[in-house]
Design an enzyme around this catalytic site. Structure first.
Site, PDB file in Angstrom:
ATOM      1  N   GLY A 147      87.156  -2.229  -3.437  1.00 17.33           N
ATOM      2  CA  GLY A 147      88.430  -2.778  -2.984  1.00 17.33           C
ATOM      3  C   GLY A 147      88.590  -2.746  -1.473  1.00 17.33           C
ATOM      4  O   GLY A 147      89.011  -3.730  -0.857  1.00 17.33           O
ATOM      5  N   ARG A 153      68.637   8.246 -16.661  1.00 17.38           N
ATOM      6  CA  ARG A 153      69.715   9.146 -17.089  1.00 17.38           C
ATOM      7  C   ARG A 153      69.916   9.201 -18.587  1.00 17.38           C
ATOM      8  O   ARG A 153      70.119  10.268 -19.152  1.00 17.38           O
ATOM      9  CB  ARG A 153      71.022   8.672 -16.462  1.00 17.38           C
ATOM     10  CG  ARG A 153      71.023   8.883 -14.996  1.00 17.38           C
ATOM     11  CD  ARG A 153      72.244   8.325 -14.353  1.00 17.38           C
ATOM     12  NE  ARG A 153      72.157   8.630 -12.930  1.00 17.38           N
ATOM     13  CZ  ARG A 153      73.036   8.245 -12.034  1.00 17.38           C
ATOM     14  NH1 ARG A 153      74.074   7.522 -12.398  1.00 17.38           N
ATOM     15  NH2 ARG A 153      72.886   8.568 -10.783  1.00 17.38           N
ATOM     16  N   LEU A 177      77.264   2.304  -5.858  1.00 14.59           N
ATOM     17  CA  LEU A 177      77.758   2.151  -4.493  1.00 14.59           C
ATOM     18  C   LEU A 177      77.291   0.800  -3.961  1.00 14.59           C
ATOM     19  O   LEU A 177      78.034   0.064  -3.302  1.00 14.59           O
ATOM     20  CB  LEU A 177      77.241   3.290  -3.616  1.00 14.59           C
ATOM     21  CG  LEU A 177      77.617   4.704  -4.088  1.00 14.59           C
ATOM     22  CD1 LEU A 177      77.099   5.750  -3.111  1.00 14.59           C
ATOM     23  CD2 LEU A 177      79.128   4.840  -4.229  1.00 14.59           C
ATOM     24  N   SER A 204      74.164  16.435  -8.228  1.00 13.59           N
ATOM     25  CA  SER A 204      73.475  15.170  -7.959  1.00 13.59           C
ATOM     26  C   SER A 204      72.111  15.096  -8.624  1.00 13.59           C
ATOM     27  O   SER A 204      71.353  16.051  -8.685  1.00 13.59           O
ATOM     28  CB  SER A 204      73.296  14.979  -6.464  1.00 13.59           C
ATOM     29  OG  SER A 204      72.428  13.895  -6.249  1.00 13.59           O
ATOM     30  N   ARG A 241      73.151   2.294 -16.033  1.00  8.00           N
ATOM     31  CA  ARG A 241      73.073   2.055 -14.594  1.00  8.00           C
ATOM     32  C   ARG A 241      72.064   2.997 -13.950  1.00  8.00           C
ATOM     33  O   ARG A 241      72.016   4.174 -14.283  1.00  8.00           O
ATOM     34  CB  ARG A 241      74.439   2.280 -13.946  1.00  8.00           C
ATOM     35  CG  ARG A 241      74.407   2.172 -12.437  1.00  8.00           C
ATOM     36  CD  ARG A 241      75.782   2.265 -11.826  1.00  8.00           C
ATOM     37  NE  ARG A 241      76.377   3.585 -11.928  1.00  8.00           N
ATOM     38  CZ  ARG A 241      76.043   4.627 -11.159  1.00  8.00           C
ATOM     39  NH1 ARG A 241      75.111   4.503 -10.241  1.00  8.00           N
ATOM     40  NH2 ARG A 241      76.652   5.786 -11.316  1.00  8.00           N
TER      41      ARG A 241
HETATM   42  C1  LIG Z   1      80.735  12.534  -9.042  1.00  8.50           C
HETATM   43  C2  LIG Z   1      80.195  11.145  -8.915  1.00  8.50           C
HETATM   44  C3  LIG Z   1      79.073  10.898  -8.147  1.00  8.50           C
HETATM   45  C4  LIG Z   1      78.578   9.604  -8.010  1.00  8.50           C
HETATM   46  N1  LIG Z   1      77.463   9.412  -7.251  1.00  8.50           N
HETATM   47  C5  LIG Z   1      76.991   8.150  -7.082  1.00  8.50           C
HETATM   48  C6  LIG Z   1      75.867   7.912  -6.245  1.00  8.50           C
HETATM   49  O1  LIG Z   1      75.301   8.820  -5.661  1.00  8.50           O
HETATM   50  N2  LIG Z   1      75.448   6.645  -6.101  1.00  8.50           N
HETATM   51  C7  LIG Z   1      76.068   5.599  -6.716  1.00  8.50           C
HETATM   52  O2  LIG Z   1      75.640   4.476  -6.516  1.00  8.50           O
HETATM   53  N3  LIG Z   1      77.129   5.806  -7.519  1.00  8.50           N
HETATM   54  C8  LIG Z   1      77.616   7.047  -7.714  1.00  8.50           C
HETATM   55  N4  LIG Z   1      78.695   7.253  -8.530  1.00  8.50           N
HETATM   56  C9  LIG Z   1      79.410   6.100  -9.081  1.00  8.50           C
HETATM   57  C10 LIG Z   1      80.295   5.472  -8.026  1.00  8.50           C
HETATM   58  O3  LIG Z   1      80.847   6.463  -7.204  1.00  8.50           O
HETATM   59  C11 LIG Z   1      81.445   4.668  -8.589  1.00  8.50           C
HETATM   60  O4  LIG Z   1      81.004   3.854  -9.609  1.00  8.50           O
HETATM   61  C12 LIG Z   1      82.045   3.778  -7.526  1.00  8.50           C
HETATM   62  O5  LIG Z   1      82.364   4.525  -6.390  1.00  8.50           O
HETATM   63  C13 LIG Z   1      83.269   3.039  -8.020  1.00  8.50           C
HETATM   64  O6  LIG Z   1      83.853   2.370  -6.935  1.00  8.50           O
HETATM   65  P1  LIG Z   1      85.061   1.369  -7.146  1.00  8.50           P
HETATM   66  O7  LIG Z   1      85.411   0.876  -5.801  1.00  8.50           O
HETATM   67  O8  LIG Z   1      84.691   0.368  -8.163  1.00  8.50           O
HETATM   68  O9  LIG Z   1      86.235   2.233  -7.761  1.00  8.50           O
HETATM   69  P2  LIG Z   1      86.941   3.600  -7.284  1.00  8.50           P
HETATM   70  O10 LIG Z   1      86.293   4.200  -6.113  1.00  8.50           O
HETATM   71  O11 LIG Z   1      87.107   4.408  -8.512  1.00  8.50           O
HETATM   72  O12 LIG Z   1      88.347   3.129  -6.772  1.00  8.50           O
HETATM   73  C14 LIG Z   1      89.368   2.755  -7.632  1.00  8.50           C
HETATM   74  C15 LIG Z   1      90.564   2.401  -6.801  1.00  8.50           C
HETATM   75  O13 LIG Z   1      91.529   1.772  -7.628  1.00  8.50           O
HETATM   76  C16 LIG Z   1      92.781   2.356  -7.453  1.00  8.50           C
HETATM   77  N5  LIG Z   1      93.498   2.185  -8.715  1.00  8.50           N
HETATM   78  C17 LIG Z   1      93.066   2.446  -9.963  1.00  8.50           C
HETATM   79  N6  LIG Z   1      93.994   2.111 -10.860  1.00  8.50           N
HETATM   80  C18 LIG Z   1      95.036   1.629 -10.165  1.00  8.50           C
HETATM   81  C19 LIG Z   1      96.307   1.114 -10.532  1.00  8.50           C
HETATM   82  N7  LIG Z   1      96.681   0.992 -11.794  1.00  8.50           N
HETATM   83  N8  LIG Z   1      97.150   0.728  -9.534  1.00  8.50           N
HETATM   84  C20 LIG Z   1      96.786   0.836  -8.224  1.00  8.50           C
HETATM   85  N9  LIG Z   1      95.598   1.290  -7.840  1.00  8.50           N
HETATM   86  C21 LIG Z   1      94.732   1.681  -8.799  1.00  8.50           C
HETATM   87  C22 LIG Z   1      92.526   3.763  -7.029  1.00  8.50           C
HETATM   88  O14 LIG Z   1      93.626   4.247  -6.309  1.00  8.50           O
HETATM   89  C23 LIG Z   1      91.296   3.567  -6.153  1.00  8.50           C
HETATM   90  O15 LIG Z   1      91.699   3.191  -4.860  1.00  8.50           O
HETATM   91  C24 LIG Z   1      79.201   8.545  -8.678  1.00  8.50           C
HETATM   92  C25 LIG Z   1      80.321   8.790  -9.453  1.00  8.50           C
HETATM   93  C26 LIG Z   1      80.799  10.086  -9.604  1.00  8.50           C
HETATM   94  C27 LIG Z   1      81.923  10.319 -10.536  1.00  8.50           C
END
Ligand SMILES: Cc1cc2nc3c(=O)[nH]c(=O)nc-3n(C[C@H](O)[C@H](O)[C@H](O)COP(=O)(O)OP(=O)(O)OC[C@H]3O[C@@H](n4cnc5c(N)ncnc54)[C@H](O)[C@@H]3O)c2cc1C
Ligand code: SF4
Ligand code: FES
Lengths: 644, 260
Positions: free
Chosen positions: A45, A337, A448, A284, A442
């Site tokens: 986003g 995984r 990321l 990790s 995945r």
């Molecule tokens: C612990 C952990 C480690 C990870 N490590 C890795 C890694 O090393 N490499 C990798 O590639 N991936 C990794 N992942 C996966 C990756 O981090 C996520 O899949 C990715 O960051 C998701 O990004 P996003 O922008 O789609 O959503 P998010 O970062 O989850 O953002 C969601 C956004 O939506 C907003 N939101 C949600 N619902 C609403 C609503 N109803 N109204 C208003 N706002 C809302 C939230 O406020 C937030 O701003 C990891 C995940 C975890 C849990």
């Protein structure tokens, strides 16, 4: 309904360039006549909102945290993939594409995945230009590591805090647009409904989480970048607030939900320690580069260990079963995984698990420490070792870590076409919120990459194509469609507050999570899934009669926020079960016990299930309608994944 | 269950928690006895237990901010027994575990106290001033696309590592809460020096320092009197060196302002 994926014609490697040339453009002076809503400020986003602002559109961005910088992306640890081939180890766009398709067990769209691999190289350039401090070699160039089952070193990282650094980069770009007035930011604001006018997405209804005020926002297009739904399971590695509400309410307005049962269970998490547990912590995956996974060779030894009669360091080398190295000599501890998780479960099911509950396996660094010395290991993983010690009160330099799989990522999500548009015109979904690129599993460091690819490099082009064909006219928030959606949100809120039952929201959430984990988790079967469907319905009925939500709407009310989210999880959970029941095969993270090879590996059925299952909502408690998008593989040969 | 320390005994505690309805209503400390807390719980899980008990009794649960519970998002806060993020060094509240407390302890829990962080409710404060400071200049002015290949900008590892150290600030606000002047200098300096150290950020370093400091003043944060209380309580160890670096950039900026 015919699902049109809008995959451009032509050779795989040329599709995206051709498409970018063919899409309609919005004249720079006209961009400011269009308003775009971006819900979510994670990698997907924030990158989209910033880039769309730079292009000249008027953007409104929303998140439920107090600042866009706190989106769940911040917690990603290990790294981000890119086909830079800086290491000259044979990587290429095609290899990243191939690995992603294969890793996803052939359930993703070729064209999308290829584009992802293509733009991956631009992401690294962009982030470095923003000042993201990636790890570097002594010569000053960027460092890479191999990650999550890849046989090349293509992962860029910033110690164990890659997500944080990437998100702060995107946040800084977003801040710059906020300062210019091109993006208006609404933190602590939760989207509770999608508004459609004439069949098109034209806005959202939100709740101000400080005042409780329910408000509407109108735009020409809406982008959902609201993350994944792993918290259906209550316990997961996701942040506490991660939820499905935005995507689910869009689904209820007609957006199809694709492959909901494809969830990723991450093999290396800190095991559950008690009933009070509120979330699980990921260790990790990079740890598997040096750590060796094992359990005691026999059930007897495991039992004595669990009873505390012996300690881990009493177990002789010959009494240890390094089962991943034994079963998968080629990949060893670095199998994907889903394979690593399932094997951990198998060992524990056999009675060879460790820890008081028997639901853990060892991840042992003794050999690596002997080989490289403690300082070298500390330099690589110091922050992870510290985190482990803080949580468990055990020193991983002296004793192996105890790990167990935990829900981590959801490959399923809103169905989107090649342009990342859902089947609702003007409604887009990016990042973890959509289903697009990872198939049934995945690969590490690819989420990321996808989030930033979608936000920086895909949607800025594809949304222009739609807007160029959309009149400038704005829809007023006084339009009946907005008023009706506001009324619905208010009615749901009032209903939740009026129940005044006896059971807390968390209690319902935990009960749902347990059902999902037991019957729709690492291994599933038809009988269990049917049972779960029945139980989820019962639980949902009870929720609407017996949930206890205190306070009022017109205030900061965290119980009410949770109640909205859990109400949606109780519906989504059932759809996940439906999807898992429908898919009579095993693939990636979806393991149906009825469908396995003699060696307990996932047995795909390409003949009958090489499709995306996109579900249409038909009312709570009604059976959803399945739409199939057949997957065509023209550039890779479907093979049984083998990591032996 | 698999407690990591099966011999650890549950504890009984007395909590004194700041309750405040909203920004415009006065707050007060309210006492809650809490029994049977496992030492393996995190501090926030302990508050979850209290909140479940309050809900069951039909009372309003205590509002507090949190999200990742992994020490990285910066959402959790809490002033615990007079210390920002509690007694453990280098630890956010969400990573603090109850094993650092004893049976029979009284624990006082308050929100961050600073004029620039008004209380929304109970333990939740408004930290949007931090975002506005970042908006004033916490970025490199590049648009998406049209940037050079990442390896065309080599950066010595030592400098990259130092920039990384400054970049790890989680924006929690503990530095402000710990400072008797409620100064935000550590927070501001972390971003200014991260970017000033890197070639990408050097170009705008002076303007950035000036603009971010100006915004910090507008927001009503206090002046820095170099007590070092901020760095002592910072959960990720942001160093005081950054403040020295900010001062250099800032004074340099004043001498040759690019803000024309
Ligand atoms: C612990 C952990 C480690 C990870 N490590 C890795 C890694 O090393 N490499 C990798 O590639 N991936 C990794 N992942 C996966 C990756 O981090 C996520 O899949 C990715 O960051 C998701 O990004 P996003 O922008 O789609 O959503 P998010 O970062 O989850 O953002 C969601 C956004 O939506 C907003 N939101 C949600 N619902 C609403 C609503 N109803 N109204 C208003 N706002 C809302 C939230 O406020 C937030 O701003 C990891 C995940 C975890 C849990
Ligand atoms: S400098 Fe430290 S204490 Fe201050 S906001 Fe950043 S992380 Fe928190
Ligand atoms: S909850 Fe994220 S840092 Fe504490």
């Amino acid at each position: 309904m015919i699902l049109d994926s809008k995959i451009p014609e032509g050779a795989l490697a040329e599709k995206w360039d051709k498409h970018k040339f063919n899409v309609k453009l919005v004249n720079p002076a006209n961009k400011r006549k269009y308003d775009i809503i971006v819900v979510g400020t994670g990698l997907a986003g924030a990158s989209a909102a910033a880039t769309l602002g730079e292009l000249g559109y008027n953007v409104k961005a929303f998140c439920f945290q107090d600042s866009p910088r706190r989106a769940h992306s911040i917690a990603a640890q290990g790294g981000i993939n890119a086909a830079k081939n800086y290491q000259n180890d044979g990587d290429s766009i095609f290899r990243l594409f191939y690995d992603t398709i294969k890793g996803g067990d052939y359930r993703a769209r070729e064209a999308n995945v290829y584009r992802l691999a293509q733009v991956s190289v631009n992401i690294i350039d962009q982030c470095v230009a923003q000042g993201v401090p990636f790890a570097r070699e002594y010569g000053g160039l960027l460092a890479n590591r191999s990650f999550g089952g890849a046989q090349v070193s293509r992962t860029f990282y910033a110690r164990g805090q890659t997500g944080q650094q990437l998100l702060l980069g995107a946040y800084s770009a977003l801040n710059r647009q906020i300062a210019y007035g091109k993006v208006k930011m609404y933190p602590r604001t939760e989207m509770l409904d999608l508004v459609m006018v004439d069949g098109k997405a034209r806005g959202i209804v939100v709740r101000n989480l400080i005042t409780g005020k329910i408000e509407s926002h109108s735009a020409h297009a809406v982008v959902l970048a609201t993350g994944g739904y792993g918290n259906v399971f209550f316990l997961s590695t996701n942040a506490m607030g991660s939820n499905a509400t935005a995507a689910w309410r869009a689904h209820k307005k007609g957006a199809l939900f694709a492959n909901p049962c494809f969830t990723q269970i991450h093999p290396t998490c800190i095991p559950v320690s008690g009933e009070y547990q509120s979330k699980l912590t990921l260790m990790s995956e990079s740890l598997r580069n040096d750590g060796r996974v094992w359990v005691p060779k026999t059930v007897e030894i495991a039992q004595r260990l669990r009873k505390g009669e012996i300690t881990v360091n009493d177990i002789k080398e010959e009494d240890r079963d390094y089962y991943l190295e034994r079963k998968y000599p080629a990949f060893g501890n670095l199998v994907p995984r889903d394979v690593a998780s399932r094997n951990a479960k198998l060992m524990c099911d056999e009675g060879r698990g460790v820890g008081a509950s028997g639901l853990a396996v060892y991840l042992d660094f003794a050999d690596a420490i002997r080989r490289e010395g403690q300082p070298a290991i500390a330099a690589k993983y110091g922050n992870l070792f510290d985190m482990y010690a803080k949580i468990t009160d055990e020193n991983p330099y002296e004793k192996p870590m105890r790990i167990y799989p935990a829900v981590h990522y959801t490959m399923g999500g809103l169905w989107v076409d090649y342009n990342l548009m859902t089947n609702i015109p003007g409604l887009y979904a990016t990042g973890e919120c959509n289903f697009s690129d990872h198939g049934a599993n995945r690969l590490g460091a690819s989420a990321l990459m996808q989030g930033l690819a979608d936000g920086y490099f895909v949607i800025p082009y594809t949304i222009g194509d739609y807007l160029a064909q959309t009149p400038y006219d704005k829809v007023s928030v006084d339009h009946p469609a907005f008023k009706e959606a506001e009324q619905n949100v208010k009615a749901t809120t009032d209903r939740l507050l009026a129940i005044k039952g006896n059971r807390t929201v968390d209690d319902f959430h935990k009960a749902l999570g347990l059902l999902m984990w037991d019957y729709c988790g690492m291994a599933r079967n038809a009988e269990g899934l049917q049972f779960a469907k029945h139980e989820i319905r019962k639980l949902r009925d009870e929720f609407w009669q017996n949930v206890k939500v205190t306070g009022v709407n017109e205030e900061l009310n965290q119980t009410l926020e949770k109640a909205h989210r859990v109400a949606d999880f109780l519906e989504l959970g059932e759809l996940m079960v439906d999807d898992a029941l429908n898919r009579n095969e095993s693939c990636g993270g979806h393991f149906r016990e009825e469908y396995q090879t003699p060696e307990n590996e996932a047995l795909r059925d390409d003949e009958n299930y090489a499709y995306v299952a996109a579900w249409e909502f038909t009312g709570v408690g009604n059976e959803p309608v399945l739409h199939k998008e057949e997957l065509k593989f023209e550039n890779v040969k479907l093979t049984q994944r083998s990591y032996k | 269950m698999a407690g990591s320390n099966p011999n650890a005994k549950p504890m009984d505690l007395t909590l004194k928690i700041w309750r405040q309805k909203d920004r415009n209503t006065a707050g007060q400390l309210v006492t809650y006895p809490l029994k049977n807390i496992s030492p393996d719980m995190s501090f926030l899980e302990m508050l979850d237990v209290l909140n479940e008990e309050l809900l069951v009794r039909g009372e309003e649960p205590v509002a507090f901010d949190h999200d990742c519970r992994e020490g990285i998002c910066g959402m959790c806060s809490l002033f615990i027994n007079g210390r920002a993020h509690g007694p453990e060094r280098g630890t956010t509240t969400c990573q603090l575990h109850m094993r650092h407390f004893n049976h029979g302890d009284t624990i006082t829990i308050e929100p961050w106290r600073a004029a620039a962080f008004p209380v929304h409710k109970d333990l939740i404060v408004d930290r949007s001033a931090f975002d506005r400071i970042q908006q004033a200049g916490g970025y490199v002015s590049v648009n998406t696309g049209g940037v050079p290949d990442a390896n065309e900008i080599p950066i010595p590892k030592t400098i990259a590592d130092k920039a990384f150290d400054a970049a790890t600030c989680i924006g929690c606000g503990a530095c402000v809460a710990a400072c008797k002047n409620a100064s935000a200098m550590l927070f501001v300096s972390a971003k200014v020096s991260q970017l000033a150290m890197l070639p990408q950020g050097k170009v705008e370093a002076k303007t950035r320092a000036e603009n971010m400091v100006a915004q910090m003043d507008v927001e009503g944060f206090g002046a820095c009197s170099n007590t070092g209380a901020c760095a002592a309580e910072c959960p990720v160890g942001i160093s005081l060196d950054n403040i020295a670096m900010l001062n250099r950039e800032y004074l340099g900026a004043k001498a040759s302002s690019e803000n024309v």
